[in-house]
Design an enzyme around this catalytic site. Structure first.
Site, PDB file in Angstrom:
ATOM      1  CB  SER A 165       5.120 -22.555 110.169  1.00 46.81           C
ATOM      2  OG  SER A 165       4.008 -23.208 111.106  1.00 46.81           O
ATOM      3  CG  ASP A 199       7.504 -29.450 112.574  1.00 47.94           C
ATOM      4  OD1 ASP A 199       6.735 -29.157 113.301  1.00 47.94           O
ATOM      5  OD2 ASP A 199       8.050 -28.811 111.464  1.00 47.94           O
ATOM      6  CG  HIS A 228       7.725 -25.507 113.774  1.00 47.22           C
ATOM      7  ND1 HIS A 228       6.831 -26.231 112.820  1.00 47.22           N
ATOM      8  CD2 HIS A 228       7.117 -24.376 113.437  1.00 47.22           C
ATOM      9  CE1 HIS A 228       6.258 -25.392 111.947  1.00 47.22           C
ATOM     10  NE2 HIS A 228       6.249 -24.303 112.753  1.00 47.22           N
TER      11      HIS A 228
END
Length: 551
Positions: A260, A492, A520
């Site tokens: 991320s 996602d 995610h």
């Protein structure tokens, strides 16, 4: 109420799903002692940086490719930084079996190294063998604001594939301003409770003023408690810290897995130090060329994509409170919005020890939290059923608390504070005033009829930040770097698949690896195809073919 929130939330919500649905399959669920739920990164009060979806009108935002490129730093280490690079860490017991901890210093201000230091918390677990040690593998779970040390001790150091842990010392450093590394703190627990329940879908001028007041109070708290550090928690500075840590560990090149926001951190490192870039895996990638407004809008689309997947799954199940078999995702969304509207008028009791009720803003965050991992969908259905049919908001409040990293006793980690501090320093604000939000609402509501309004108003928070942004949107090319594996998940919610394609299109040595699935990030989440490709790259140095797809 800020920008980008990623892996930590996914890990935290996965832990909640595991806790409340013990029969549900979860992969390598991390455990965290700092929250009631477990472990990484902040949303409608912190969602501005992570998304995917179809194209939406963004005439006022720069298009990808229009941003300038990040320039690499000169190769030789400046003499003023030599002492930092020559440090020898004093490793000590962490209090967690098999892990060691140390403190590494970095300059508060790289432009003026003599102005003082930042103390960075570093942890490691040495390679277990067999096989030749390959060096250090630095990991970061995202955020910004997620504790990398917690992530290492509760997940990566014990849950990464055995063959990877056998060959690498597993290492993490809490970024400056985060957790154990001189954390930025803005509000105490009681004030954070008030902040998180602030109405982020104002119906009139009075509610708009209340939201602006909440943003100002939060920002003023940060400015009062960390006036110097607040100017020096940018992603560029943290990437430079990582190079000091690399040298202190004795590695010629950086080997790194970032999730991320951690992908922005890793890509920034590669852009600044392409010749020192080793094997980099960027999972759940962000696109550094996008403005804050564009990031917010595209993340809103990403949550819409994830919610559609949840809605389709929900109506196939007998316990779905939002519609029966054959109900369209659009209708499911309308039913959820109707429920949110009722909460706006009358919050629900939640059996909370501190007397908190389930408000519209907290319920919305609970639903958003469950979008990070499909393993949490069952828990979300149960929580919505309890709230909608039994007037019990406890389940949604637990999901919301997991997102904000609120402990049962009322204390919060510094996730939300660090998240805003980094995001508001990295990019100019998405909006400067409420009038700009109102003008943009049609675009955001088109991107997501369910979440668009709240996420648009959430993007206003940096307008009141006490420190002006020092960063800007920039392409990262990292010419001369070794192959970099960029991983994107097609549905996602927080880092849309289009961002992975955008980053891979900028990095000169990128290999795009695609996971066709939900949730995610992709590594360690159940796809043997993804895991095998990444493990092979980390151990043998052979990257997957560009464009490889897995399910």
């Amino acid at each position: 109420m800020s920008l980008i929130r990623a892996t930590a939330c996914a890990q935290s919500v996965r832990a909640v799903a595991h806790r409340y649905a013990p029969g549900m399959h979860t992969r390598r669920t991390p455990r965290r002692t700092r929250t009631a739920a477990a472990l990484f990164t902040a949303a409608a009060l912190s969602l501005a940086g992570c998304s995917s979806g179809t194209s939406t009108s963004t005439a006022s935002s720069p298009v990808a490719g229009a941003a300038a490129a990040l320039a690499p730093l000169p190769g030789p280490t400046p003499a003023a930084l030599a002492g930092y690079y020559a440090q020898e860490p004093a490793w000590r017991d962490c209090g967690v079996p098999e892990f060691q901890c140390a403190t590494v210093k970095a300059p508060l201000d790289y432009a003026e190294p003599s102005a003082g230091d930042v103390r960075l918390a570093v942890a490691r677990k040495k390679a277990t063998g067999p096989g030749k040690r390959l060096g250090s593998l630095l990991v970061n779970p995202g955020g910004p604001g997620g504790s990398a040390v917690d992530y290492l001790q509760m997940y990566a150091g014990i849950g990464y594939p055995e063959e990877v842990r056998a060959r690498y010392d597993m290492v993490a450093v809490d970024p400056r301003g985060v957790a154990r590394s001189e954390p930025v703190e803005c509000l105490d627990g009681r004030a954070m409770d008030a902040y998180t329940r602030t109405d982020t879908t104002p119906d009139d001028e009075k509610e708009t003023e209340a939201l602006v007041s909440a943003y100002r109070t939060f920002a003023e708290g940060c400015g009062a408690k960390a006036p110097k550090l607040l100017r020096h928690v940018s992603t560029v500075e943290t990437a430079r810290d990582m190079d000091i840590v690399r040298a202190v560990l004795g590695d010629e090149k950086l080997t790194y897995v970032g999730a991320s926001y951690g992908t922005l951190l890793g890509a920034t490192y590669a852009g600044l130090f392409p010749e020192r870039t080793g094997r980099l895996v960027l999972d759940g990638a962000m696109d550094p060329s996008l403005s804050a407004r564009r990031l917010n809008l595209e993340q809103t689309e990403g949550f819409a994509t994830a919610f559609t997947a949840f809605a389709k799954d929900c109506v196939r199940r007998s316990d779905c409170p939002l519609g029966g078999k054959g109900t369209s995702p659009e209708r499911v969304g309308e039913n959820l919005k109707t429920f949110f509207g009722k909460l706006d008028a009358r919050p629900l009791p939640a059996g909370d020890a501190d007397g908190r009720e389930l408000t519209e803003s907290l319920a919305t965050m609970g639903v958003i939290a469950a979008m990070y991992d499909e393993a949490a969908w069952q828990r979300l259905r149960e929580a919505l059923t309890s709230a909608m049919k039994e007037n019990d908001g406890a389940g949604l409040l637990v999901l919301s608390d997991s997102y904000y990293e609120r402990e049962a006793g009322g204390a919060y980690s510094n996730l939300m504070s660090a998240n805003a501090a980094v995001n508001c320093l990295d990019l100019p604000p998405a909006f400067e005033a409420p009038e700009q939000v109102r003008e943009a609402l049609p675009d955001f509501e088109k991107a997501s009829p369910v979440f668009g309004e709240g996420l648009a108003w959430a993007a206003l928070n940096c307008a009141y930040w006490p420190v002006r942004a020092t960063g800007e949107a920039r392409r990262i090319e990292a010419k001369g770097a070794a192959p970099i594996v960029v991983v994107g998940t097609t549905r996602d919610p927080a880092t849309p698949y289009r961002w992975a394609k955008g980053l891979a299109g900028q990095l000169s040595s990128a290999r795009l690896l695609t996971y066709d699935g939900d949730g995610h990030t992709a590594y360690g989440r159940g796809s043997s195809c993804i895991d095998s490709a990444i493990n092979t790259y980390l151990i043998d140095g052979t990257p997957p073919a560009d464009g490889k797809r897995c399910s």
